[in-house]
Design an enzyme around this catalytic site. Structure first.
Site, PDB file in Angstrom:
ATOM      1  N   ASP A 117       0.816  -1.271  -0.324  1.00  0.00           N
ATOM      2  CA  ASP A 117       0.020   0.092   0.023  1.00  0.00           C
ATOM      3  C   ASP A 117       0.789   1.156  -0.065  1.00  0.00           C
ATOM      4  O   ASP A 117       0.661   2.259  -0.786  1.00  0.00           O
ATOM      5  CB  ASP A 117      -0.897   0.072   1.036  1.00  0.00           C
ATOM      6  CG  ASP A 117      -1.868  -0.891   1.128  1.00  0.00           C
ATOM      7  OD1 ASP A 117      -1.966  -1.616  -0.063  1.00  0.00           O
ATOM      8  OD2 ASP A 117      -2.748  -0.990   2.026  1.00  0.00           O
ATOM      9  N   CYS A 123     -19.768   3.707  30.901  1.00  0.00           N
ATOM     10  CA  CYS A 123     -19.914   3.542  32.283  1.00  0.00           C
ATOM     11  C   CYS A 123     -18.481   4.224  32.901  1.00  0.00           C
ATOM     12  O   CYS A 123     -17.786   4.448  32.413  1.00  0.00           O
ATOM     13  CB  CYS A 123     -19.432   1.954  32.470  1.00  0.00           C
ATOM     14  SG  CYS A 123     -18.837   1.517  34.204  1.00  0.00           S
ATOM     15  N   TYR A 137     -21.658  -7.001 -15.456  1.00  0.00           N
ATOM     16  CA  TYR A 137     -22.625  -7.860 -15.924  1.00  0.00           C
ATOM     17  C   TYR A 137     -23.093  -8.126 -17.121  1.00  0.00           C
ATOM     18  O   TYR A 137     -23.768  -9.021 -17.674  1.00  0.00           O
ATOM     19  CB  TYR A 137     -23.735  -8.563 -14.771  1.00  0.00           C
ATOM     20  CG  TYR A 137     -24.689  -7.228 -14.464  1.00  0.00           C
ATOM     21  CD1 TYR A 137     -25.612  -6.749 -15.434  1.00  0.00           C
ATOM     22  CD2 TYR A 137     -24.803  -6.683 -13.111  1.00  0.00           C
ATOM     23  CE1 TYR A 137     -26.515  -5.946 -15.069  1.00  0.00           C
ATOM     24  CE2 TYR A 137     -25.646  -5.963 -12.818  1.00  0.00           C
ATOM     25  CZ  TYR A 137     -26.640  -5.299 -13.635  1.00  0.00           C
ATOM     26  OH  TYR A 137     -27.559  -4.577 -13.477  1.00  0.00           O
ATOM     27  N   LYS A 197     -26.475 -12.783  -8.151  1.00  0.00           N
ATOM     28  CA  LYS A 197     -27.454 -11.374  -8.386  1.00  0.00           C
ATOM     29  C   LYS A 197     -26.787 -10.327  -6.974  1.00  0.00           C
ATOM     30  O   LYS A 197     -27.111 -10.590  -6.087  1.00  0.00           O
ATOM     31  CB  LYS A 197     -28.679 -12.009  -7.961  1.00  0.00           C
ATOM     32  CG  LYS A 197     -29.788 -10.617  -8.255  1.00  0.00           C
ATOM     33  CD  LYS A 197     -31.235 -11.044  -8.524  1.00  0.00           C
ATOM     34  CE  LYS A 197     -31.856  -9.812  -8.988  1.00  0.00           C
ATOM     35  NZ  LYS A 197     -31.899  -8.716  -8.100  1.00  0.00           N
ATOM     36  N   LYS A 206     -29.114 -16.928 -17.150  1.00  0.00           N
ATOM     37  CA  LYS A 206     -28.961 -16.384 -18.290  1.00  0.00           C
ATOM     38  C   LYS A 206     -28.941 -17.340 -19.237  1.00  0.00           C
ATOM     39  O   LYS A 206     -28.048 -17.994 -19.224  1.00  0.00           O
ATOM     40  CB  LYS A 206     -28.143 -15.130 -18.603  1.00  0.00           C
ATOM     41  CG  LYS A 206     -28.317 -14.091 -17.557  1.00  0.00           C
ATOM     42  CD  LYS A 206     -27.114 -13.000 -17.868  1.00  0.00           C
ATOM     43  CE  LYS A 206     -27.508 -11.654 -16.733  1.00  0.00           C
ATOM     44  NZ  LYS A 206     -26.248 -10.928 -16.821  1.00  0.00           N
ATOM     45  N   LYS A 241     -34.251 -16.049  -6.685  1.00  0.00           N
ATOM     46  CA  LYS A 241     -33.918 -15.178  -5.359  1.00  0.00           C
ATOM     47  C   LYS A 241     -33.721 -16.310  -4.261  1.00  0.00           C
ATOM     48  O   LYS A 241     -34.359 -17.127  -4.177  1.00  0.00           O
ATOM     49  CB  LYS A 241     -35.203 -14.534  -5.311  1.00  0.00           C
ATOM     50  CG  LYS A 241     -35.518 -13.303  -6.222  1.00  0.00           C
ATOM     51  CD  LYS A 241     -34.398 -12.239  -6.236  1.00  0.00           C
ATOM     52  CE  LYS A 241     -34.826 -11.223  -5.184  1.00  0.00           C
ATOM     53  NZ  LYS A 241     -35.779 -10.050  -5.690  1.00  0.00           N
ATOM     54  N   ASP A 287     -26.477  -7.281  -4.898  1.00  0.00           N
ATOM     55  CA  ASP A 287     -27.772  -6.444  -4.202  1.00  0.00           C
ATOM     56  C   ASP A 287     -26.913  -5.075  -4.119  1.00  0.00           C
ATOM     57  O   ASP A 287     -26.614  -4.384  -2.994  1.00  0.00           O
ATOM     58  CB  ASP A 287     -27.829  -6.987  -2.972  1.00  0.00           C
ATOM     59  CG  ASP A 287     -29.210  -6.369  -2.374  1.00  0.00           C
ATOM     60  OD1 ASP A 287     -29.711  -5.747  -3.203  1.00  0.00           O
ATOM     61  OD2 ASP A 287     -29.556  -6.823  -1.163  1.00  0.00           O
ATOM     62  N   ARG A 315     -30.252   3.742 -13.322  1.00  0.00           N
ATOM     63  CA  ARG A 315     -31.243   3.011 -13.840  1.00  0.00           C
ATOM     64  C   ARG A 315     -32.587   4.126 -13.928  1.00  0.00           C
ATOM     65  O   ARG A 315     -33.282   3.937 -14.898  1.00  0.00           O
ATOM     66  CB  ARG A 315     -31.671   1.734 -13.129  1.00  0.00           C
ATOM     67  CG  ARG A 315     -32.891   0.820 -13.766  1.00  0.00           C
ATOM     68  CD  ARG A 315     -32.819  -0.585 -13.304  1.00  0.00           C
ATOM     69  NE  ARG A 315     -33.723  -1.267 -13.604  1.00  0.00           N
ATOM     70  CZ  ARG A 315     -35.053  -1.548 -13.025  1.00  0.00           C
ATOM     71  NH1 ARG A 315     -35.292  -0.862 -11.962  1.00  0.00           N
ATOM     72  NH2 ARG A 315     -35.839  -2.174 -13.688  1.00  0.00           N
ATOM     73  N   CYS A 336     -21.129  -3.474  36.439  1.00  0.00           N
ATOM     74  CA  CYS A 336     -20.619  -2.967  37.944  1.00  0.00           C
ATOM     75  C   CYS A 336     -21.249  -2.051  38.728  1.00  0.00           C
ATOM     76  O   CYS A 336     -20.596  -1.725  39.849  1.00  0.00           O
ATOM     77  CB  CYS A 336     -19.062  -2.256  37.417  1.00  0.00           C
ATOM     78  SG  CYS A 336     -18.868  -0.827  37.027  1.00  0.00           S
ATOM     79  N   CYS A 366     -24.168   1.091  35.673  1.00  0.00           N
ATOM     80  CA  CYS A 366     -23.831   0.202  34.529  1.00  0.00           C
ATOM     81  C   CYS A 366     -23.964  -1.391  34.938  1.00  0.00           C
ATOM     82  O   CYS A 366     -23.971  -1.863  36.114  1.00  0.00           O
ATOM     83  CB  CYS A 366     -22.243   0.042  34.750  1.00  0.00           C
ATOM     84  SG  CYS A 366     -21.314  -1.153  33.840  1.00  0.00           S
ATOM     85  N   GLU A 390     -24.930 -16.396 -12.698  1.00  0.00           N
ATOM     86  CA  GLU A 390     -24.048 -15.303 -12.164  1.00  0.00           C
ATOM     87  C   GLU A 390     -24.721 -14.771 -10.894  1.00  0.00           C
ATOM     88  O   GLU A 390     -25.878 -15.169 -10.408  1.00  0.00           O
ATOM     89  CB  GLU A 390     -24.147 -13.672 -13.025  1.00  0.00           C
ATOM     90  CG  GLU A 390     -23.721 -13.936 -14.355  1.00  0.00           C
ATOM     91  CD  GLU A 390     -24.232 -12.731 -15.125  1.00  0.00           C
ATOM     92  OE1 GLU A 390     -24.424 -11.742 -14.834  1.00  0.00           O
ATOM     93  OE2 GLU A 390     -23.980 -13.106 -16.437  1.00  0.00           O
ATOM     94  N   TYR A 439       2.161   2.137  -3.263  1.00  0.00           N
ATOM     95  CA  TYR A 439       1.144   2.545  -4.144  1.00  0.00           C
ATOM     96  C   TYR A 439       0.717   4.092  -3.749  1.00  0.00           C
ATOM     97  O   TYR A 439       0.591   4.927  -4.643  1.00  0.00           O
ATOM     98  CB  TYR A 439      -0.212   1.586  -3.862  1.00  0.00           C
ATOM     99  CG  TYR A 439      -1.332   2.020  -4.662  1.00  0.00           C
ATOM    100  CD1 TYR A 439      -1.631   1.790  -5.869  1.00  0.00           C
ATOM    101  CD2 TYR A 439      -2.238   3.064  -4.051  1.00  0.00           C
ATOM    102  CE1 TYR A 439      -2.613   2.308  -6.801  1.00  0.00           C
ATOM    103  CE2 TYR A 439      -3.379   3.677  -4.670  1.00  0.00           C
ATOM    104  CZ  TYR A 439      -3.562   3.115  -6.112  1.00  0.00           C
ATOM    105  OH  TYR A 439      -4.682   3.859  -7.040  1.00  0.00           O
ATOM    106  N   CYS A 489     -14.657  -1.612  36.698  1.00  0.00           N
ATOM    107  CA  CYS A 489     -15.702  -2.465  35.982  1.00  0.00           C
ATOM    108  C   CYS A 489     -15.171  -3.836  35.504  1.00  0.00           C
ATOM    109  O   CYS A 489     -14.133  -3.664  34.668  1.00  0.00           O
ATOM    110  CB  CYS A 489     -16.286  -1.690  34.952  1.00  0.00           C
ATOM    111  SG  CYS A 489     -17.633  -2.233  33.878  1.00  0.00           S
TER     112      CYS A 489
END
Ligand code: IVH
Length: 707
Positions: free
Chosen positions: A55, A458, A256, A137, A322, A346, A139, A158, A443, A440, A135, A58, A464
């Site tokens: 990292d 607390c 997709y 689906k 598909k 689904k 979400d 969309r 304690c 709490c 594939e 980069y 505690c």
């Protein structure tokens, strides 16, 4: 070959000076090389999931590019990855009509419906051989992406399927999205496909689960509202006018589809080949496409996915099936709103409605009280759920959730179920707002909730049991009481043996030598070393002792201020709000937390035991005005002759305050090598900057010599 100045790890600043004399052409060449390298590593990291550099290497490439762009803004390249930090905000979204409508998918929920779907396909394909491509689906949020001459030009949501909103300013910031397509020809089955001039790709924008957890954690800590699920978080991020918001969110794009006719026009024949082609162009795929022939294979894949779902990095809500052959897709065509050639199989719903029967409070190791919803047990996507997290008290107040409410519970497999929403329309009469417990649950110390803070805590930190390990770990740490040898593992074992309940017990450990010797890997020598370190820690400074108590909001700097201003521990114990507020750096919240700490009798008992054990310190030097008193300094980057800690100590010894954040009030910034955003900010705020050499010269004036 990359010229030596762009190799990661090099000193960026010294290059800048040497580049002043360079020609535009050579600067452009360096910029192009950096852009090429960054794109290659982005692809390896985000698309292939196989990073090839660290990292920090980069980051160094990015810093080099940013430095060049700052210095030569007229040479900034159109495909620079620095656009990913987000440009100027828009004043409104523009509506754009889709070239081809963005349709939705039909659904099947079980084998019977799946079989019926397949029957319809069979009938329409009149005995032709056909295969399905499977594939995930995803979400997230469907978007279309437009490329012209290989460059990203536009992205549209969309929307209603016919018209969407232009969200290019946000989509451009997505790290795994290719801003420029790979233009090497794609070869498959002896066929070569060149990158088309105009390309439209469709896919899903989402936030991977890990990023979502982090986003909510960080947001909640800042008192912001939690996102109910990754989908909402992704949607909320791309529907922002200010692209800096999207740039700061861990969004990802997975492709997709290509427009069917376009795919065929360039010679692609199947959906799986299209996906491989998209991957070749630089797009991320959620998973390698699977091609199957039989329904049993689909069912098998579906069952397998349900099992794997919990461990997948992204949220999915099913499987997309598909027809693989693009010509057959065309032949099958569309119903009004969905293709005949595809459907979504689904998963059972991941959310369900139920009743909130009560709220329990759990105390974490830092004393934060977390509310846990006790629910009427409900089946959520095949798992019986009876608890859900409510994050913190602030969240309860925001949701105005009450015992007796009907709630939607949402589950993402590996994470604890969450309350997604409350249904006030089903609220019974006579419900009352949720009260924070006054004591709490672990304690019985009193609970502190400072108005405006999200979290309740607390106040029995040292006492505690829920906070015991954390309190001891902090107490013995190097910058507190500095008890070497009492690592977390010993703390755990000693606690289990009943020898270490609170920090005060540390000073009784010498009475338990025999028990200590029984601990695994604790020889006579280690026991002696430990007991000696404990004994030596008794001689300390007032500032360290105050810091070691772990009072919320009292870091090292504040502890030092308190010691200097109040001079004795008794003065701190007895200080009033007004007296505390007179100490520089201490505001209302910290002052309240200090008062609450000493108000708690449990804490007093432990503090008294510590003092009785013989912890002592020399009287703090009377406060005299020192040369840098009242100045706030910031140190950034890497220093080579001294550590940042040492630099901080020198500055503090001269009376300066050393802070982690830079503002217009900062008196001076010390910038070591590879200084990044703080240096840029200092320039923009006109805060004076010292290089390391200048800083050492400065210290010399005050008699601090560093060799
Ligand atoms: S193909 C014409 N493939 O599901 C067919 N859609 O319920 C277009 N979705 O709006 C869709 N993963 O946002 C397709 N692998 C995938 C998908 C996928 C998620 C979404 C898409 C669409 C919705 C339809």
């Amino acid at each position: 070959m990359i010229p030596p100045q762009v190799l990661p790890g090099d000193d960026v600043e010294s290059q800048n000076t040497s580049m002043v004399e360079q020609t535009d052409a050579s600067i452009i060449q360096t910029m192009r090389q950096l852009i090429g390298l960054i794109a290659k590593h982005n692809h390896a990291y985000y698309v292939l999931d196989n990073p090839t550099i660290h990292d920090h290497e980069y980051d160094s490439l990015m810093q080099q590019l940013n430095a060049l762009e700052q210095q030569y803004p007229h040479l900034i390249q159109p495909d620079t990855p620095s656009v990913r930090v987000g440009g100027a905000p828009l004043s409104q979204f523009e509506n754009v009509a889709h070239t081809v409508p963005m349709l939705s998918l039909g659904n099947v929920f079980n084998v019977e419906e799946l079989t019926a779907f397949d029957q319809r396909i069979q009938e329409r394909l009149f005995g032709q051989f056909y295969q399905y491509e499977l594939e995930l689906k995803l979400d997230g949020l469907a978007v279309s992406l437009h490329y012209e001459s290989g460059c990203f030009v536009r992205s549209i949501t969309r929307g209603d399927g016919e018209t969407g909103e232009d969200i290019s300013h946000n989509v451009r910031t997505i790290r795994n999205l290719p801003l420029v397509l790979n233009n090497a020809p794609f070869t498959d089955n002896d066929q070569t496909i060149a990158t088309p001039d105009v390309l439209e790709v469709r896919g899903e924008i989402l936030i991977p689960k890990s990023g979502f957890e982090r986003l909510n954690r960080e947001g909640l800590a800042k008192g912001e509202k939690a996102f109910a699920n990754p989908r909402n978080a992704a949607a909320g991020s791309v529907r922002q006018l200010d692209p800096k918001i999207a740039a700061a969110r861990p969004l990802a794009f997975y492709a997709y589809a290509m427009l069917g006719e376009q795919a065929q026009a360039i010679g692609l024949q199947t959906q799986d080949q299209t996906l491989c082609y998209l991957q070749h162009l630089g797009f991320g795929l959620a998973r390698k496409p699977q091609v199957v022939e039989k329904l049993e294979q689909i069912q098998h894949y579906y069952n397998q996915l349900i099992e794997e779902r919990v461990n997948l990095p992204v949220e999915i809500d099913g499987l997309v099936i598909k027809i693989n052959d693009l010509k057959q897709q065309q032949q099958l065509g569309f119903l009004s709103r969905e293709p005949r050639w595809a459907t979504a199989y689904k998963f059972p719903a991941q959310a369900a409605m139920t009743l909130l029967e009560g709220i329990d409070w759990q105390v974490g190791r830092t004393g934060v009280l977390t509310p846990v919803a006790r629910l009427k047990t409900v089946n959520v996507g095949g798992v019986m759920v009876s608890n859900a997290t409510l994050h913190n008290f602030g969240e309860i107040q925001r949701l105005d959730i009450r015992v007796g409410d009907t709630v939607s519970v949402y589950r993402t497999g590996d994470v604890i179920p969450k309350i997604e929403r409350v249904w006030p329309e089903f609220r019974p009469i006579n419900t009352l707002p949720v009260q924070l417990p006054s004591l709490c649950p672990a304690c019985q110390s009193h609970v502190v909730y400072v108005e405006g803070e999200a979290q309740a805590r607390c106040s029995g930190g040292l006492y505690c049991p829920a906070q015991r390990v954390e309190a001891i770990r902090h107490f013995v740490s190097r910058r507190a009481m500095d008890i070497e040898g009492l690592g977390e593992r010993w703390v755990d074992s000693l606690e289990k043996m009943g020898l270490l309940h609170t920090v005060a017990d540390i000073y009784d450990l010498h009475q338990h030598q025999a028990a200590l010797l029984q601990l695994e890997k604790m020889g006579e020598k280690s026991v002696n070393n430990l007991l000696n370190a404990i004994e030596a820690s008794k001689h300390t400074t007032l500032a360290r002792f105050i810091y070691a108590l772990g009072i919320r909001g009292v870091g090292e700097g504040t502890a030092r201020m308190l010691a200097e201003h109040l001079q004795t521990f008794e003065a701190l114990q007895q200080a009033t709000l007004e007296q505390l507020l007179k100490v520089p750096d201490i505001g209302d919240i910290t002052a309240t937390l200090i008062l609450e700490f000493f108000k708690e009798p449990h804490q007093q008992t432990i503090v008294n035991r510590l003092l009785a054990a013989g912890i002592h310190w020399p009287a703090p030097a009377p406060r005299t005005r020192q040369p840098l008193t009242g100045q706030s300094w910031v140190i950034t980057g890497t220093l080579s002759t001294l550590s940042r800690d040492e630099a901080t100590q020198h500055l503090q010894a001269l009376g300066a305050r050393v802070s982690g954040s830079l503002s217009s009030k900062t008196y001076h910034l010390v910038a070591g090598e590879k200084a990044g955003s703080k240096l840029a900010k200092a320039h923009s705020l006109n805060v004076p900057v010292f290089t390391e050499a200048e800083f050492l010269d400065f210290l010399k004036q005050y008699g601090v010599a560093i060799s």
